[in-house]
Scaffold this active site. Structure first.
Site, PDB file in Angstrom:
ATOM      1  N   THR A 102       0.851  -1.187   0.000  1.00 18.48           N
ATOM      2  CA  THR A 102       0.000   0.000   0.000  1.00 18.48           C
ATOM      3  C   THR A 102       0.891   1.243   0.000  1.00 18.48           C
ATOM      4  OG1 THR A 102      -1.935   1.030   1.050  1.00 18.48           O
ATOM      5  CG2 THR A 102      -0.320   0.073   2.534  1.00 18.48           C
ATOM      6  N   ASN A 103       0.308   2.409   0.275  1.00 21.52           N
ATOM      7  CA  ASN A 103       1.106   3.641   0.285  1.00 21.52           C
ATOM      8  C   ASN A 103       0.655   4.513   1.448  1.00 21.52           C
ATOM      9  OD1 ASN A 103      -1.172   5.371  -0.656  1.00 21.52           O
ATOM     10  ND2 ASN A 103      -1.006   4.034  -2.433  1.00 21.52           N
ATOM     11  N   ARG A 104       1.251   5.684   1.596  1.00 24.86           N
ATOM     12  CA  ARG A 104       1.023   6.478   2.798  1.00 24.86           C
ATOM     13  C   ARG A 104      -0.188   7.399   2.712  1.00 24.86           C
ATOM     14  NH1 ARG A 104       6.130   9.596   3.218  1.00 24.86           N
ATOM     15  NH2 ARG A 104       4.956  10.709   4.799  1.00 24.86           N
ATOM     16  N   SER A 105      -0.997   7.273   1.678  1.00 28.43           N
ATOM     17  CA  SER A 105      -2.173   8.140   1.580  1.00 28.43           C
ATOM     18  C   SER A 105      -3.108   7.897   2.766  1.00 28.43           C
ATOM     19  CB  SER A 105      -2.920   7.832   0.278  1.00 28.43           C
ATOM     20  OG  SER A 105      -4.190   8.427   0.324  1.00 28.43           O
TER      21      SER A 105
END
Ligand code: CTP
Length: 404
Positions: free
Chosen positions: A211-214
Site C-alpha cells: 500500500t502507500n502512505r495516503s
C-alpha cells in the site's frame, strides 16, 4: 471556513430524555459554525438539563413554556417558527413524536413546529419497547412520509439497563444530518459527483498487502465539500478510519481493480469524477491465498502494473460523454508542474491538482496541503499552504464553475 450551517437560523428542540445532555454538544457545534441557534426546552427536558446550559453555549436566551404566556407570548412561537431555516429535535421522546405526527400543539416546541415551514430533523430517544410500540411506529411512518428526516434511534444500552433499539444517535450524526440537509439546495444540487479516496491495497498473501502512505484526508474533505454544495456524493474509498459525510453513498474497495470496477459502474451517468485516491501502480503478479510462511524465505516479489483508472475513464468518456468533468491529482516529488502537465494531457483531464509531496506540510498524512491547479485550457493557479478542507472548497468551487 464556512459550511451550509453558517449564518443559518436553527431551532433546536430538546425534550425529556436522559440523552438531553447530547443536545449541549449539538448547540455548541452549530454555534461554533456560525449558526444562530434558538433552543426550546420542553417541561420534561428541564428535569435533565437547564436553559442556562444552552444560554451559556449559544449566547442567546433559551426558551421554555414560560415564554408562551408572557406579554409577547402569542408571537414567540410564530416568530421562532417563521425565522427557522431548520428545526432539529434531539432528543425526541415518544410523546413528542406522536404530538408532531398528529399536530397536537400544547407546548412551545410543538407549536413552533406547526408555525414553521422549514425542514425538520428528529433524533428519537426512548426505551426499545416504546419505540417498537405500534403507536410510536405509526407516528414515525407519518413523519417520514411528510419528509421529516429521522436520524436513528441506534441499538445499544438503554437507560433501563436493557439493550435494544432506542438510544439517541451520537451528537455528531445529528450535526452531520443538519449540515447535509442545509446544503441540499447548493449549487451542485442534483449533480452526481464521484470521488475516490485513500491508498489502495494490493494483496501479497492472505495477510500482507502493498500500500502507500495516503491517509484519504484530501478525498474525504472533497466529499464533504461536494456534499456541502448539495451534490449527490458517491465516495469510493480504500480502507481508512475516516468518517464519510452524512448522506454520501460509500463504496468500500481495497485494490486498484476493485476501484476501477466501482468507478466505471458509478461514472456512466455522473456529472463529475474526482480521482483523489492514491492508486497502486504495481501489484504482486500471483498473490497467495494462504499466509506465506517465514521458512519460505522469499527474496523477491514479482509485480505487474495495475489498470490506470483515469485512462479507462478517458477512453469511455470519449465515446459516451460521461462523466462530464474529470479532475485528477498528481503527487510528485520532483518536476511538479512538468509532470502534472503531462498527466493532465495524457489522462485527458479538465483539471489536475498537483502537490509536491516532498514538502513537509503538504501531501500524505498531514492536515494541510499546498497545491497548484492546472487546467486543460492552460490556466495555472498556485494556492498557498492551507487546510485540506480549504483546498477541497477551492477545488469544488472550480468544479461548480465547470459544470455551470
Ligand atoms: N491514477 C489512476 N489509476 C492508476 C494510478 C493513478 O487513475 N492506476 C490516478 C490517480 O488517482 C491520480 C492520477 O491518476 O488522480 C495521477 O496519479 P499519480 O500516481 O500521480 O500518477 P501515475 O499515472 O501513477 O504516474 P506516476 O506514478 O508515474 O507518477
Amino acid at each position: 471556513m464556512s459550511n451550509p450551517v453558517t449564518d443559518r437560523c436553527i431551532v433546536l428542540g430538546v425534550t425529556g430524555s436522559i440523552a438531553a445532555y447530547k443536545a449541549g454538544e449539538i448547540a455548541s457545534r452549530l454555534t461554533q459554525w456560525g449558526a444562530q441557534v434558538e433552543v426550546i426546552l420542553t417541561e420534561g427536558a428541564q428535569h435533565f438539563i437547564t436553559p442556562l446550559t444552552f444560554q451559556s453555549l449559544t449566547g442567546r436566551k433559551a426558551y421554555t413554556d414560560a415564554d408562551l404566556w408572557g406579554g409577547e407570548g402569542h408571537i414567540t412561537h410564530v416568530g421562532l417558527g417563521r425565522s427557522a431555516e431548520l428545526i432539529v429535535i434531539a432528543p425526541a421522546t415518544a410523546n413528542t413524536l406522536s404530538k408532531l405526527a398528529y399536530g397536537i400543539a400544547d407546548n412551545l416546541l410543538v407549536l413552533t413546529v406547526l408555525a414553521a415551514q422549514c425542514p425538520l430533523v428528529i433524533a428519537p430517544a426512548m426505551d426499545a419497547g416504546m419505540f417498537q410500540h405500534p403507536a410510536t411506529q405509526a407516528a414515525v411512518r407519518i413523519l417520514a412520509q411528510r419528509g421529516v428526516l429521522l436520524v436513528g434511534p441506534a441499538e445499544g444500552r438503554l437507560a433501563s439497563g436493557l439493550i435494544g433499539r432506542g438510544r439517541m444517535v451520537e451528537a455528531a450524526e445529528v450535526i452531520a444530518a443538519a449540515r447535509w440537509l442545509l446544503g441540499q439546495r447548493g449549487p451542485l444540487a442534483k449533480r452526481k459527483v464521484v470521488i475516490t479516496a485513500g491508498g489502495t491495497q494490493e494483496p501479497i498473501d492472505a495477510v500482507r498487502v502493498i500500500t502507500n502512505r495516503s491517509s484519504g484526508k484530501q478525498g474525504y474533505a472533497l466529499a464533504q465539500a461536494a456534499s456541502d454544495a448539495g451534490a449527490e456524493v458517491v465516495l469510493i474509498t480504500a480502507p481508512t478510519s475516516l468518517v464519510p459525510p452524512y448522506g454520501a453513498k460509500v463504496i468500500k474497495v481495497r485494490t486498484a481493480a476493485e476501484m476501477l470496477d466501482a468507478v466505471l459502474r458509478e461514472t456512466h451517468d455522473a456529472d463529475a469524477l474526482i480521482m483523489a485516491a492514491a492508486v497502486a501502480d504495481f501489484r504482486p503478479r500471483t498473490p497467495q491465498t494462504q499466509k506465506i510462511k517465514k521458512e519460505t524465505e522469499i527474496s523477491s516479489l514479482e509485480l505487474e502494473t495495475t489498470p490506470d483508472i483515469l485512462m479507462a475513464v478517458a477512453e469511455r468518456r470519449a465515446r459516451l460523454g460521461f462523466p462530464r468533468r474529470v479532475i485528477g491529482f498528481a503527487a510528485e516529488s520532483e518536476d511538479l508542474l512538468t509532470n502534472a502537465q503531462s498527466k493532465l494531457q495524457r489522462k485527458r483531464l479538465d483539471m489536475i491538482v498537483a502537490n509536491d509531496i516532498s514538502a513537509q506540510d503538504a501531501g500524505f498524512e498531514v492536515d494541510t496541503n499546498q497545491v497548484t491547479l492546472l487546467f486543460a485550457d492552460g490556466r495555472v493557479e498556485a494556492l498557498p499552504l492551507m487546510g485540506k478542507d480549504q483546498v477541497a472548497e477551492v477545488v469544488i468551487s472550480h468544479l461548480i464553475a465547470m459544470l455551470s
